[in-house]
Enzyme design. Structure first.
Site, PDB file in Angstrom:
ATOM      1  N   LYS A 122       0.829  -1.218   0.000  1.00  6.06           N
ATOM      2  CA  LYS A 122       0.000   0.000   0.000  1.00  6.06           C
ATOM      3  C   LYS A 122       0.863   1.267   0.000  1.00  6.06           C
ATOM      4  O   LYS A 122       0.678   2.152  -0.822  1.00  6.06           O
ATOM      5  CB  LYS A 122      -0.952   0.003   1.215  1.00  6.06           C
ATOM      6  CG  LYS A 122      -1.892  -1.185   1.256  1.00  6.06           C
ATOM      7  CD  LYS A 122      -2.839  -1.121   2.432  1.00  6.06           C
ATOM      8  CE  LYS A 122      -2.196  -1.218   3.795  1.00  6.06           C
ATOM      9  NZ  LYS A 122      -1.480  -2.483   4.071  1.00  6.06           N
ATOM     10  N   ARG A 171     -10.279   0.124   8.160  1.00  6.03           N
ATOM     11  CA  ARG A 171      -9.758  -1.208   8.420  1.00  6.03           C
ATOM     12  C   ARG A 171     -10.744  -2.075   9.175  1.00  6.03           C
ATOM     13  O   ARG A 171     -10.456  -3.226   9.461  1.00  6.03           O
ATOM     14  CB  ARG A 171      -8.517  -1.041   9.297  1.00  6.03           C
ATOM     15  CG  ARG A 171      -7.302  -1.784   8.840  1.00  6.03           C
ATOM     16  CD  ARG A 171      -6.220  -1.287   9.756  1.00  6.03           C
ATOM     17  NE  ARG A 171      -5.000  -1.968   9.637  1.00  6.03           N
ATOM     18  CZ  ARG A 171      -3.918  -1.465   9.039  1.00  6.03           C
ATOM     19  NH1 ARG A 171      -3.975  -0.323   8.396  1.00  6.03           N
ATOM     20  NH2 ARG A 171      -2.807  -2.119   9.074  1.00  6.03           N
ATOM     21  N   ARG A 227      11.815  -5.181   4.297  1.00  7.25           N
ATOM     22  CA  ARG A 227      11.424  -3.766   4.182  1.00  7.25           C
ATOM     23  C   ARG A 227      12.303  -2.859   5.048  1.00  7.25           C
ATOM     24  O   ARG A 227      12.671  -3.198   6.170  1.00  7.25           O
ATOM     25  CB  ARG A 227       9.975  -3.595   4.636  1.00  7.25           C
ATOM     26  CG  ARG A 227       9.596  -2.122   4.753  1.00  7.25           C
ATOM     27  CD  ARG A 227       8.147  -1.880   4.915  1.00  7.25           C
ATOM     28  NE  ARG A 227       7.571  -2.572   6.056  1.00  7.25           N
ATOM     29  CZ  ARG A 227       6.274  -2.694   6.225  1.00  7.25           C
ATOM     30  NH1 ARG A 227       5.442  -2.195   5.336  1.00  7.25           N
ATOM     31  NH2 ARG A 227       5.805  -3.320   7.268  1.00  7.25           N
ATOM     32  N   ARG A 277      10.907  -1.362  10.902  1.00  8.14           N
ATOM     33  CA  ARG A 277       9.838  -1.018  11.832  1.00  8.14           C
ATOM     34  C   ARG A 277       9.770  -2.017  12.978  1.00  8.14           C
ATOM     35  O   ARG A 277       9.916  -3.218  12.768  1.00  8.14           O
ATOM     36  CB  ARG A 277       8.487  -1.007  11.091  1.00  8.14           C
ATOM     37  CG  ARG A 277       8.182   0.353  10.520  1.00  8.14           C
ATOM     38  CD  ARG A 277       6.973   0.398   9.650  1.00  8.14           C
ATOM     39  NE  ARG A 277       5.837  -0.417  10.040  1.00  8.14           N
ATOM     40  CZ  ARG A 277       4.740  -0.533   9.295  1.00  8.14           C
ATOM     41  NH1 ARG A 277       4.661   0.117   8.137  1.00  8.14           N
ATOM     42  NH2 ARG A 277       3.741  -1.290   9.671  1.00  8.14           N
ATOM     43  N   ARG A 319      -0.520  -9.321  13.055  1.00  5.89           N
ATOM     44  CA  ARG A 319      -1.108  -8.312  12.148  1.00  5.89           C
ATOM     45  C   ARG A 319      -1.889  -9.006  11.029  1.00  5.89           C
ATOM     46  O   ARG A 319      -2.952  -8.535  10.629  1.00  5.89           O
ATOM     47  CB  ARG A 319       0.003  -7.429  11.559  1.00  5.89           C
ATOM     48  CG  ARG A 319       0.511  -6.399  12.565  1.00  5.89           C
ATOM     49  CD  ARG A 319       1.845  -5.805  12.175  1.00  5.89           C
ATOM     50  NE  ARG A 319       1.850  -5.156  10.895  1.00  5.89           N
ATOM     51  CZ  ARG A 319       2.943  -4.934  10.173  1.00  5.89           C
ATOM     52  NH1 ARG A 319       4.123  -5.320  10.618  1.00  5.89           N
ATOM     53  NH2 ARG A 319       2.867  -4.319   9.023  1.00  5.89           N
TER      54      ARG A 319
END
Ligand code: AP5
Length: 223
Positions: free
Chosen positions: A13, A87, A126, A159, A170
């Site tokens: 996203k 969400r 990431r 992160r 998650r």
């Protein structure tokens, strides 16, 4: 243009939003980025959100809804892309009500579909910019200089919620609370589904093709 971009954690996203914002000039309203900024600034909102985020749980609806409706109000005339919001079905419903009270509506809902195996490899590799939110990958999307953000020169970070056990939670939260949001929009809007397992360039070409035709139809409609 008013766009919603749906997709599981790590679906891409944030990555695609950056490109969409550069091309169409809409505001990037990412609930995750705004929450991380609030935490960095040590605000009350940030403090309320931090334990939920670190555990991979969703932040309570009322907190996020107020925050995002505020961000939408402040966005400029070019429109916006919502990333990570709504969400839950409650968030989607409250957004719809607020927009219809203002005489506005979402133009398109994009949904990134991806398998859990691909998500895990994307999230592990990431790296993110803590300042501007730009997203990189150690193999697929390297910055020009290793470890440094192309946009503002900040040191890139991994992160804290990208630890494997938090990623698992998650993904569960996505299945329990967010998959239903796709169904909600399928009943009320046209949802454009995108295969997010594909390489970046294929996905962005697909998304740009769809958004270009939307812009063309809006321009024709206003003639
Ligand atoms: P948030 O920040 O929204 O995280 P997320 O939804 O879990 O999504 P990510 O940011 O992890 O992934 P992404 O889809 O943006 O993927 P990316 O582009 O980085 O939310 C964080 C937390 O905040 C939540 O857990 C929750 O606690 C809270 N929160 C936020 N919004 C909330 C809400 N509305 N309600 C309640 N709580 C909320 O891509 C991933 C990696 O893959 C990158 O390295 C990228 O370079 C790479 N990549 C992407 N696409 C490709 C491709 N096609 N090919 C190869 N590599 C690719």
């Amino acid at each position: 243009m008013k766009i919603i971009l749906l997709g599981s954690p790590g679906a891409g996203k944030g990555t695609h939003c950056k490109r969409i914002v550069e091309k169409y000039g809409v505001a990037h309203l990412s609930s995750g980025d705004i929450l991380r900024r609030e935490r960095l600034d040590g605000t009350e909102l940030g403090k309320k959100a931090q334990d939920f985020m670190d555990a991979g749980e969703l932040v309570p609806d009322d907190i996020v809804i107020e925050m995002m409706l505020g961000a939408i109000k402040k966005s400029g005339p070019a429109g916006y892309i919502l990333d990570g919001f709504p969400r839950t079905v409650i968030q989607a419903d409250r957004l719809d009500n607020a927009l219809s009270r203002a005489g506005e509506k979402i133009d398109i809902v994009l949904n990134l579909r991806i398998t859990d195996e691909v998500v895990v490899s994307r999230i592990t590799g990431r790296r993110s910019c803590p300042k501007c939110g730009a997203v990189y990958h150690i193999e697929n999307l390297k910055p020009k200089q290793e470890g440094i953000c192309d946009y503002d020169g900040s040191q890139l970070i991994q992160r804290p919620d990208d630890k494997p056990e938090v990623v698992t939670r998650r993904l569960e939260a996505y299945r329990e609370q967010t998959v239903a949001v796709v169904g909600y929009y399928e009943r009320t809007h046209t949802v454009y589904h995108i295969d997010a397992n594909e390489p970046l360039e294929n996905i962005i070409a697909d998304v740009f093709g769809k958004l270009d035709s939307l812009v063309a139809s809006q321009t024709c409609g206003s003639d």
